[in-house]
Enzyme design. Structure first.
Site: not given
Length: 289
Positions: A55-57, A121-122, A160
């Site tokens: 998983k990654l941004s 991404t934030a 989150h």
């Protein structure tokens, strides 16, 4: 065949991967060695090409398209799921914009913003909405609320499950950056994806994608099946918050990106490239037939 797999301990990821790692579905001969890390740690591991699947941004993915290819299943995209800028004070967006412009004569200072990682991404969305926001401190996402309450930072960028907890601590929203993106583009916001190492044979990449899709579909069909596993990693989160979190981040795009999901991802990368936020992408990002 045994593969290394990294994802976060957050409920959306444990919900998606429960059936896969516990063999509640046919994994087509695949076994997994699992690593649980926060998203920025996973991003850093991806930069080093450490894991077979991770998983990654989406922001981070732009820097590792030479190493990884995006799977069609497992992504977190959606509407109303974006990161929030919060403070312990009521701060209108217009006031934040004024304060972001340093003026030595007036004695104002650029507020310190706690972010959950440079390549999240934030942080990409923060740079898009407030390009002058340069005074940042990287923190583990779960520490940002406390850093605000202890006055170690002036503004916090939360992701989150903190979307559901910040108000209980008396903290206040300045702006929803997901809402900013949606109004600007009309597209879902791409937060995180699941990628496979390009060194793996193409047939193995497709096998991973098939198995992952089956795992997501199993989770939707049996939403309580992984409850104990999800709870085990949910950091004392209530069951209500756990499932709110899952409902927010796991949806039709998690089963299959589809045309709309790919459009949103391409738009994000095109926008970031245009503004010089990410490097040029030379490799095809999506898993090919």
């Amino acid at each position: 065949m045994k593969l290394t797999l990294g994802f976060s301990p957050c409920p959306n990821d444990t919900f998606i991967f429960d059936a896969l790692i516990h063999h509640k579905i046919d994994t087509e001969g695949l076994e997994f060695e699992v690593f649980y890390d926060d998203v920025e740690t996973l991003n850093q591991k991806a930069f080093r090409g450490e894991l077979d699947i991770t998983k990654l941004s989406y922001h981070a993915f732009a820097y590792v398209t030479d190493k990884y290819v995006l799977l069609d299943s497992g992504s977190a995209l959606g509407f109303g799921v974006g990161p929030l800028l919060i403070s312990d004070l009521e701060i209108p967006v217009s006031d934040l914009e004024k304060n972001l412009i340093n003026d030595p004569k007036s004695g104002s200072r650029n507020p310190l913003i706690g972010i959950p990682g440079k390549y999240t991404t934030a942080n990409f969305l923060l740079g898009l909405a407030f390009p002058e926001a340069t005074n940042k401190q990287e923190l583990v996402f779960s520490e940002i609320e406390d850093a605000l309450l202890d006055s170690r930072i002036d503004v916090g960028l939360i992701i989150h499950e903190n979307r559901f907890t910040y108000q209980d601590k008396g903290l206040k929203k300045i702006i929803d950056l997901g809402d900013y993106w949606e109004k600007r583009t009309g597209c879902a916001i791409p937060l995180g994806g699941i990628v496979a190492n390009r060194n793996l044979p193409l047939d193995v990449q497709h096998k991973i994608n098939r198995v992952l899709r089956k795992s997501v579909e199993f989770a939707f069909a049996n939403p309580k099946s992984g409850l104990e596993f999800i709870k085990q990693h949910a950091q004392e989160m209530s069951e209500e918050v756990m499932y709110k979190h899952i409902e927010l981040y796991v949806n039709q795009y998690s089963v299959e990106l589809g045309e709309e999901g790919r459009k949103a991802i391409n738009l994000m990368f095109d926008t970031a490239l245009e503004k010089g936020i990410i490097p040029e992408i030379k490799d095809g990002i999506f898993l090919t037939a």
